[in-house]
Every structure is written in structure tokens, then in C-alpha cells.
Design a protein around this motif. Structure first.
Motif, mmCIF file in Angstrom:
data_model
loop_
_atom_site.group_PDB
_atom_site.id
_atom_site.type_symbol
_atom_site.label_atom_id
_atom_site.label_comp_id
_atom_site.label_asym_id
_atom_site.label_seq_id
_atom_site.Cartn_x
_atom_site.Cartn_y
_atom_site.Cartn_z
ATOM 1 N N ASP A 69 40.371 167.856 -16.001
ATOM 2 C CA ASP A 69 39.822 168.481 -14.789
ATOM 3 C C ASP A 69 40.509 169.814 -14.482
ATOM 4 O OD1 ASP A 69 38.132 166.320 -14.519
ATOM 5 O OD2 ASP A 69 39.521 165.212 -13.212
ATOM 6 N N ILE A 70 41.845 169.858 -14.641
ATOM 7 C CA ILE A 70 42.553 171.121 -14.410
ATOM 8 C C ILE A 70 42.268 172.102 -15.545
ATOM 9 C CG2 ILE A 70 44.806 172.151 -13.991
ATOM 10 C CD1 ILE A 70 45.795 169.543 -12.933
ATOM 11 N N ILE A 71 42.156 171.590 -16.761
ATOM 12 C CA ILE A 71 41.873 172.457 -17.905
ATOM 13 C C ILE A 71 40.534 173.168 -17.714
ATOM 14 C CG2 ILE A 71 41.355 172.462 -20.378
ATOM 15 C CD1 ILE A 71 44.287 172.203 -19.814
ATOM 16 N N LYS A 72 39.560 172.476 -17.194
ATOM 17 C CA LYS A 72 38.249 173.098 -16.967
ATOM 18 C C LYS A 72 38.346 174.247 -15.971
ATOM 19 C CE LYS A 72 35.405 169.017 -17.990
ATOM 20 N NZ LYS A 72 34.418 168.050 -17.445
ATOM 21 N N ILE A 73 39.131 174.072 -14.898
ATOM 22 C CA ILE A 73 39.287 175.142 -13.905
ATOM 23 C C ILE A 73 39.958 176.363 -14.538
ATOM 24 C CG2 ILE A 73 40.369 175.743 -11.707
ATOM 25 C CD1 ILE A 73 40.153 172.803 -10.910
ATOM 26 N N PHE A 74 41.024 176.109 -15.304
ATOM 27 C CA PHE A 74 41.720 177.213 -15.954
ATOM 28 C C PHE A 74 40.826 177.894 -16.984
ATOM 29 C CE2 PHE A 74 46.482 176.558 -15.142
ATOM 30 C CZ PHE A 74 46.247 175.978 -13.907
ATOM 31 N N ASN A 89 45.307 166.370 -11.022
ATOM 32 C CA ASN A 89 44.536 167.279 -10.173
ATOM 33 C C ASN A 89 45.438 168.379 -9.625
ATOM 34 O OD1 ASN A 89 45.968 165.923 -8.078
ATOM 35 N ND2 ASN A 89 44.371 164.356 -8.020
ATOM 36 N N ILE A 90 44.827 169.308 -8.919
ATOM 37 C CA ILE A 90 45.550 170.455 -8.370
ATOM 38 C C ILE A 90 46.559 170.036 -7.298
ATOM 39 C CG2 ILE A 90 45.292 172.632 -7.123
ATOM 40 C CD1 ILE A 90 44.437 172.819 -9.986
ATOM 41 N N PRO A 91 46.241 169.139 -6.352
ATOM 42 C CA PRO A 91 47.272 168.736 -5.368
ATOM 43 C C PRO A 91 48.514 168.131 -6.011
ATOM 44 C CG PRO A 91 45.092 168.106 -4.584
ATOM 45 C CD PRO A 91 44.913 168.592 -5.989
ATOM 46 N N GLU A 92 48.327 167.333 -7.058
ATOM 47 C CA GLU A 92 49.498 166.778 -7.749
ATOM 48 C C GLU A 92 50.317 167.886 -8.409
ATOM 49 O OE1 GLU A 92 50.575 163.615 -11.358
ATOM 50 O OE2 GLU A 92 48.490 163.896 -10.694
ATOM 51 N N LEU A 93 49.631 168.876 -8.976
ATOM 52 C CA LEU A 93 50.333 170.003 -9.573
ATOM 53 C C LEU A 93 51.114 170.791 -8.531
ATOM 54 C CD1 LEU A 93 50.864 171.882 -12.004
ATOM 55 C CD2 LEU A 93 48.736 173.050 -11.432
ATOM 56 N N TYR A 94 50.499 171.050 -7.392
ATOM 57 C CA TYR A 94 51.185 171.785 -6.324
ATOM 58 C C TYR A 94 52.363 170.996 -5.753
ATOM 59 C CZ TYR A 94 47.476 175.295 -6.201
ATOM 60 O OH TYR A 94 46.602 176.317 -6.524
ATOM 61 N N LEU A 138 49.408 181.535 -6.465
ATOM 62 C CA LEU A 138 49.391 180.317 -5.675
ATOM 63 C C LEU A 138 49.073 180.629 -4.219
ATOM 64 C CD1 LEU A 138 52.556 178.528 -7.131
ATOM 65 C CD2 LEU A 138 50.165 178.044 -7.660
ATOM 66 N N PRO A 139 48.525 179.667 -3.489
ATOM 67 C CA PRO A 139 48.248 179.884 -2.062
ATOM 68 C C PRO A 139 49.536 179.848 -1.248
ATOM 69 C CG PRO A 139 47.651 177.657 -2.704
ATOM 70 C CD PRO A 139 48.044 178.353 -3.967
ATOM 71 N N SER A 140 49.396 180.062 0.019
ATOM 72 C CA SER A 140 50.562 180.112 0.899
ATOM 73 C C SER A 140 51.131 178.732 1.201
ATOM 74 C CB SER A 140 50.202 180.820 2.214
ATOM 75 O OG SER A 140 49.119 180.144 2.853
ATOM 76 N N THR A 141 50.360 177.675 0.998
ATOM 77 C CA THR A 141 50.813 176.318 1.284
ATOM 78 C C THR A 141 50.408 175.399 0.146
ATOM 79 O OG1 THR A 141 50.520 174.422 2.768
ATOM 80 C CG2 THR A 141 48.717 175.997 2.643
ATOM 81 N N PRO A 142 51.251 174.407 -0.214
ATOM 82 C CA PRO A 142 50.885 173.475 -1.288
ATOM 83 C C PRO A 142 49.789 172.507 -0.916
ATOM 84 C CG PRO A 142 53.000 172.873 -0.330
ATOM 85 C CD PRO A 142 52.623 174.194 0.262
ATOM 86 N N ASN A 143 49.398 172.460 0.367
ATOM 87 C CA ASN A 143 48.311 171.566 0.773
ATOM 88 C C ASN A 143 46.940 172.112 0.401
ATOM 89 O OD1 ASN A 143 50.203 169.834 1.947
ATOM 90 N ND2 ASN A 143 50.156 170.967 3.891
ATOM 91 N N SER A 144 46.884 173.355 0.015
ATOM 92 C CA SER A 144 45.604 173.957 -0.361
ATOM 93 C C SER A 144 45.259 173.608 -1.803
ATOM 94 C CB SER A 144 45.671 175.474 -0.188
ATOM 95 O OG SER A 144 44.488 176.078 -0.641
ATOM 96 N N THR A 145 43.989 173.728 -2.148
ATOM 97 C CA THR A 145 43.519 173.483 -3.515
ATOM 98 C C THR A 145 43.029 174.754 -4.191
ATOM 99 O OG1 THR A 145 41.309 172.917 -2.674
ATOM 100 C CG2 THR A 145 42.877 171.106 -3.000
ATOM 101 N N ASP A 146 43.221 175.904 -3.542
ATOM 102 C CA ASP A 146 42.790 177.170 -4.138
ATOM 103 C C ASP A 146 43.764 177.589 -5.229
ATOM 104 O OD1 ASP A 146 40.740 177.184 -2.308
ATOM 105 O OD2 ASP A 146 41.843 178.427 -0.849
ATOM 106 N N ILE A 147 43.230 178.190 -6.258
ATOM 107 C CA ILE A 147 44.054 178.679 -7.362
ATOM 108 C C ILE A 147 43.340 179.860 -7.993
ATOM 109 C CG2 ILE A 147 43.053 177.148 -9.109
ATOM 110 C CD1 ILE A 147 45.885 176.928 -10.307
#
Length: 678
Positions: A432-437, A241-246, A467-476
Motif C-alpha cells: 500500500d505504501i509502495i503504491k503511493i510512492f 500504512n502511513i500512520p504506522e510509518l509516521y 513530511l507534514p507538520s504533525t505525525p497524525n496526518s496522512t499527507d506525504i
């Protein structure tokens, strides 16, 4: 029996013959004639003839016994008894080629009864012997040059020969290809004599305990112990997922996540307030021609006014602008660092003192061709940003000419997709990440194709993430960059476009192309994001074609013929541009792979593809349709946690992308409606 024992006592024990020469009775050898070469006669032996083997090999000259022929054709006209010496090696191969199987009643009879048995009186008869056929020319030649040969008058009846041979062979256990070798002790010899045998494989003696074993255990009795269990290589887990990637990115490069202040418009610096002592004579002349000044360096840059070859010291030998930190670009942008470089020029991380923000400045090489390409990129960027806003297209800020270099200022993005794979050790991303990209990349491609623009160079390096300003976010946010190779659909004049790994087949073949080449490159990108490695890593164009052939098979003949027809027609329409570098001439068209590796009917010449690849140093031989997309992507490997629905929809999604014919290939709007993205 005395003569027989004396013959065996004369055997040379030191030698180990690989083939035992049979001693046949005198009457079996044909008498020499006047036309033929005299045969070598062997001394007559008292040992009765050994039973002959079945299926004798073909010899160009053979004599059929008249006596046996007359007896055999009375009741059985189909049986022909041939009385001529037969090759032991060929017969043994035929008789014992299945010796590793279990012995049956018929196989035992073949070893004990030869082909010379009388089929009318002996109940243990073999199948009727097969007489090798000869060609007509060979039969005609033999009938003209050879005479019928008769047996000697002292011919022994067949039944008597077999009975005598059976009695003698029962007294001596001679080694055979199907039995273990035994030693015969001569009464007058001091040491046992080992009889020479044929060099055939001797299978182990079978007993009742191992008669039901398989063939491998009977052939190789030493390998009875079981082999160690094979270790199954499991795939590395994908980033889920995105949090693991960040989290991975923040551990590798924490500075990727940083907070930026909103842009603020600053006022320009008056010219009279600029310290002239910190500037050289060249820069003092530049300031006079500038209407606005936002940043002036405090240190003077060294230049060489006499060195006009290297742009008075501003460029290196390749035409690239020499980057000096804390120096200025057009008296507005402060140079902070270098983000990247290439043949096009340099990309600089700079601070925009007018908007008080960090931007990326692309400084193009001081070359006419690169400058013209930069002008085309500026036009497309301005068009894409003025029509309507799209969040998946690079945001354009401004452009200018600075010291003979075209410069383009754009928004600053975090990293490209190749750097993303590199920071994650090419582990690959989950579905799941591939779908977002996929959704965001397709959205940007759809926006380009809406205005009839072809990107022509979609690859992981030209797709960037904000990338967002913090790794705690899920925005991409995913954005397409580098429109230096882009063109309109009605201006496709360049023949060398796209990076090789992501090059569409119609471009490799040298055919006309349209916006569907972006779809092919997009499919290669998302499969690489999933796998962690390129799908078609060809080292040359011919290897690239071979890899595509292995995965997709050969293209349709109609597709190739249509591509040729359209290419020839478009070349005829542009005959007035024959001297142009971008339009190939007629000879160059015939050299393309579209005409080279396909015959006149549009069918693939795979042998030619392999020969060309071998000539280029590729040792691999390509086979059409030898790979499957699910196998290459590792969808069936152990440890692959993917639902059957995601697997089926992904393969269907990619199946609409990887198609030879661009007409049948799906577009961006159609792919956005696929179940894989819903």
C-alpha cells in the motif's frame, strides 16, 4: 583339505589386507612365450576355483579357450566364454554396487552362480556375459604380437568345478561383501582367525520386519529417531500504512515534524545601519558591492589574505567551503546546520531572512568542473519550475556565486528514502505504501521525460520526502532532487553515470542510452523500498552484470548487435570530438563489456564473465536465469501477507521494467496505466 587348512593357518593376523588375492588353478594362467614376458607362476592348489564374477574388465591381452569356444558356439553363437583371470575389485564393484537394495531372486543367483556356468544345461543361468570391445588398432596389434593360448590338458569340466566349489564353500562360511563377517576356527590354531575380506560396505542384515523400510533406514540403522522439526524463518512484517510509518519516524526523530510559518517578504537592511566593527576587511569590501543586505553576523570571521591557495582561508584543502554556524551566506542566509556533504560540496540548513523561511542551500565545490555542472543543474531547475508547476520536482528558489562557490537555494525537505529505510531498520514497506510512492515518483519522471530530460542518477538518496507538520496526518509528498547529472536526450555524452546498484544494463555495457535508464533505476528503488535491501548489490560492474544475468537471463543476440551498430555509428558521427574526454575513441569502444563479454554473433560468453569476476576477487560463479524475482523479493515466504492480485500485478509491473532491451522497456506514461497502480 589339509593343504587348504595349512595355507589359512599361515595368514598374518597383524596385518589387515584391503584386497584378497585369489588363487587360480594353474591351467588358467597362460604359458609364457618367446615374445612376451614370463608370467609369475603360483603353486598349484587343491582348492577348486572360486566362482568368477560377471562383467570382467577389459585387458589388452586375453586368451580364449578353444575347447570352450567350440562348445559354446554350437548352440549359442552369441555367447563367448572367456577363461582368463579377472580382477576381483572391479568385479565386486559391479556385482555389489546395488547391494543396499532388496535382494531379488536374480541377485541371489548372481552371488551363487558365476559366469562360467553352461547356459545350455544349467537352469539357474545368468545373463550372457558382456565381452568388452576393443579398438581396431588394438585388435590389429594383439593379432600380430600374441599367439593363441591353449588350456592345459588337465582342464576340469566346468560343471565339475562348480559342484566342487559349492561343496567346499558350504563347509566354510567365508565373509563376503553382502554378508556379515564370521570367524573361522582353525583346528590347530589357538585363537580364531579372521579371514581377509574385500573393503566394501557391509549393509545390515535384513529381516522380515525391516524389509519394507526405505533405503535410508537400511543403510543407516542408527538414525532411526526422527530429526527435530526444522524452524521456518519468517519474514519481518512490513510497515503497513502511513500512520504506522509516521509513528516510527516521530519516535526516532521528533524534529522531522515541525510547523513552519508561511513565507513573508522582509525589507533589506540599509548599508549605513550595518555595524562595521563586526566585519573584517574582506567583508567590508563585499558589502560595498552588494545591493541588498538581509543578514549580517555579529562576529567577525578570521581570514588569511596571503593564503590565496585556499581561497584566502574560506576553503579547506579539498576546495569545500568551511561552514561556521551563525555565519552568513551572501548576507541573506543564516547558517544553522549542515544537512549533508559530498564530492560536489555541502548542503546547508539555513534561514532565509528575505522570505523568513527555512531553506536548503547547496554550496558547490570550488572547482571548475563542479561549477560547470552546477550551471547545468541551475538551467534545468529553472526550466522545470518555469514551464509548469509539478509537485514531485524540487522547488527552485534562487542561485548566486558566493566567494568563488556556486550556490543553489531550494525548498527544505524532510529526509531521503535511504534515511527512511535506515530509521525503520531496513524493515521494508508494504504494498500500500509502495503504491503511493510509485505513483509520485513516476509522476516526477514523466514530467522530466516530457521535456526530454534524463535525470541519470535516480536512487534513494536523490528522492526525498516532505513530511507534514504533525505525525497524525496522512499527507506525504515525494520529490526528485539533485539534477547535477541530468542532461537532455540529444546530449548524452557522459559514459559514467548512475550509481552502480541502480545502473541500467545499457550503461554498464557501454552502449548508447536514453530516458529509459531512469525507468530501470526507478524499478531498483521501489524493489529496495519493499525488500529493505538493494536488488542488485554488485561490488563491481562485472558483478552487476552477473546479478542481472541470474535474474533476467542472457540478452537477445539481436539486441547486442543493434547496440554495437548504433554505438559505432554514433562514434563515427562524432569523429570531430575524438579528443574530447566525454566521447570514447575506437579502442575504448572495443574495451567495453558490449564487445568484451559477447561474441561476434552477440551471444553471451558466460565463462568469460565468471573468469573476469574471479580475477576481480569475486568467488561467486554466476548462472544464467538461476534466480526468480518472486524468490529474491521473498513474495513466497511464510508470513508474507499479500493478496494474489497484488502479487501478480506487482510482478507484471516489474516485468515491464527489468528488460535488457531499452526499446522493449516500458515508459513512465505506460507504467502509470498498469493495473498495479489503478
Amino acid at each position: 583339505m589339509t593343504e587348504f587348512e595349512d595355507r589359512f593357518s599361515q595368514i598374518n593376523i597383524g596385518k589387515s589386507p584391503t584386497r584378497r588375492k585369489k588363487a587360480y588353478p594353474q591351467h588358467l594362467y597362460p604359458t609364457p612365450t618367446r615374445d612376451s614376458e614370463p608370467h609369475r607362476r603360483t603353486p598349484q592348489s587343491t582348492l577348486p576355483p572360486t566362482p568368477q564374477l560377471s562383467n570382467p574388465p577389459h585387458t589388452p591381452s586375453r586368451a580364449i579357450s578353444n575347447e570352450l569356444k567350440s562348445k559354446s558356439t554350437i548352440n549359442h553363437q552369441d555367447h563367448r566364454i572367456i577363461s582368463y583371470p579377472m580382477s576381483e575389485q572391479q568385479g565386486s564393484k559391479k556385482q555389489f554396487q546395488f547391494s543396499f537394495m532388496r535382494e531379488t531372486w536374480s541377485s541371489q543367483q548372481k552371488k551363487n552362480i558365476g559366469p562360467l556356468t553352461n547356459t545350455t544345461n544349467n537352469p539357474l543361468t545368468m545373463s550372457k556375459p558382456v565381452v568388452p570391445t576393443r579398438k581396431r588398432s588394438e585388435q590389429r596389434k594383439s593379432s600380430q604380437t600374441s599367439r593363441p593360448r591353449r588350456l592345459a590338458s588337465n582342464t576340469v569340466p566346468i560343471k565339475l568345478q562348480l559342484s566342487q566349489a559349492t561343496n567346499i564353500l558350504s563347509d566354510f562360511e567365508i565373509s563376503s561383501p553382502t554378508k556379515p563377517k564370521t570367524k573361522y576356527h582353525h583346528p590347530n590354531a589357538a585363537s580364531p582367525i579372521k579371514l581377509p575380506t574385500a573393503t566394501h560396505f557391509n549393509p545390515p542384515t535384513r529381516t522380515a520386519s525391516n524389509s519394507s523400510d526405505n533405503v535410508f533406514n537400511r543403510l543407516y540403522p542408527k538414525h532411526e529417531q526422527e530429526a527435530p522439526p526444522r524452524t521456518i524463518k519468517r519474514t519481518r512484517p512490513k510497515i503497513s500504512n502511513i500512520p504506522e510509518l509516521y509513528n516510527i519516524l516521530s519516535r526516532k526523530q521528533p524534529d522531522l515534524f515541525k510547523c513552519e510559518d508561511p513565507p513573508v517578504l522582509n525589507s533589506p537592511i540599509p548599508v549605513d545601519q550595518v555595524p562595521m566593527n563586526s566585519l573584517n576587511i574582506y567583508e567590508r569590501g563585499e558589502i560595498i558591492r552588494k545591493s541588498e543586505l538581509y543578514y549580517v553576523p555579529t562576529e567577525c570571521r578570521t581570514i588569511d589574505v596571503k593564503n590565496s591557495a585556499n581561497n584566502f582561508g574560506f576553503d579547506d584543502n579539498k576546495g569545500h567551503y568551511i561552514i561556521i554556524p551563525q555565519d552568513h551566506i551572501n548576507y541573506r542566509f543564516q547558517i544553522l546546520d549542515t544537512l549533508g556533504n559530498g564530492s560536489f560540496g555541502n548542503v546547508i540548513l539555513a534561514k532565509d531572512h528575505k522570505l523568513n523561511s527555512t531553506v536548503a542551500v547547496k554550496v558547490i565545490n570550488n572547482n571548475l568542473n563542479w561549477s560547470l555542472q552546477a550551471v547545468s543543474e541551475i538551467k534545468l531547475l529553472k526550466l522545470l519550475n518555469e514551464k509548469e508547476s509539478n509537485e514531485n520536482i524540487l522547488r527552485y528558489i534562487t542561485h548566486f556565486n558566493f566567494r568563488s562557490h556556486m550556490c543553489i537555494a531550494t525548498e527544505l525537505l524532510s529526509l531521503n528514502l535511504y534515511t527512511l529505510l535506515e530509521l525503520t531498520n531496513f524493515q521494508g514497506l508494504s504494498i500500500d505504501i509502495i503504491k503511493i510512492f510509485t505513483k509520485q515518483i513516476l509522476n516526477g519522471i514523466q514530467y522530466l521525460h516530457k521535456y526530454n530530460i534524463i535525470h541519470c542518477d535516480i536512487k534513494p538518496e536523490n528522492i526525498m520526502i516532505k513530511l507534514p507538520s504533525t505525525p497524525n496526518s496522512t499527507d506525504i509528498s515525494i520529490k526528485l532532487i539533485d539534477f547535477g547529472s541530468a542532461c537532455y536526450t540529444n546530449e548524452t555524452s557522459f559514459t559514467y553515470i548512475q550509481s552502480r546498484f541502480y545502473r541500467a544494463p545499457e550503461v554498464i555495457l557501454g552502449s548508447n542510452y536514453n530516458e529509459k535508464i531512469d525507468i530501470w533505476s526507478f524499478g531498483c528503488v521501489i524493489t529496495e523500498l519493499f525488500m529493505g535491501s538493494p536488488l542488485f548489490p554488485g561490488k563491481s560492474e562485472i558483478e552487476q552484470v552477473g546479478l542481472i544475468l541470474e535474474l533476467l537471463g542472457s540478452p537477445k543476440s539481436g539486441t547486442i548487435l543493434r547496440m554495437r551498430r548504433h554505438l559505432t555509428r554514433s562514434h563515427g558521427d562524432n569523429h570531430y570530438l575524438e579528443n574530447s574526454l566525454s566521447i570514447p575513441n575506437e579502442k575504448q569502444l572495443k574495451r567495453t563489456l558490449l564487445f568484451k563479454i559477447f561474441d561476434i554473433n552477440g551471444k553471451l560468453n558466460l565463462q568469460l564473465v565468471n573468469s573476469i569476476s574471479a580475477a576481480t576477487g569475486i568467488k561467486r560463479q554466476f548462472k544464467v536465469n538461476s534466480r526468480g524475482l518472486d524468490i529474491v523479493m521473498g513474495l513466497n515466504k511464510p508470513g508474507m501477507t499479500m493478496s494474489p492480485y497484488n502479487k501478480s500485478t506487482l510482478l507484471r509491473f516489474l516485468g515491464k521494467i527489468f528488460i535488457w532491451d531499452p526499446i522493449e522497456r516500458a515508459g513512465a506514461s505506460e507504467l502509470l496505466q498498469e493495473p498495479f497502480l489503478l
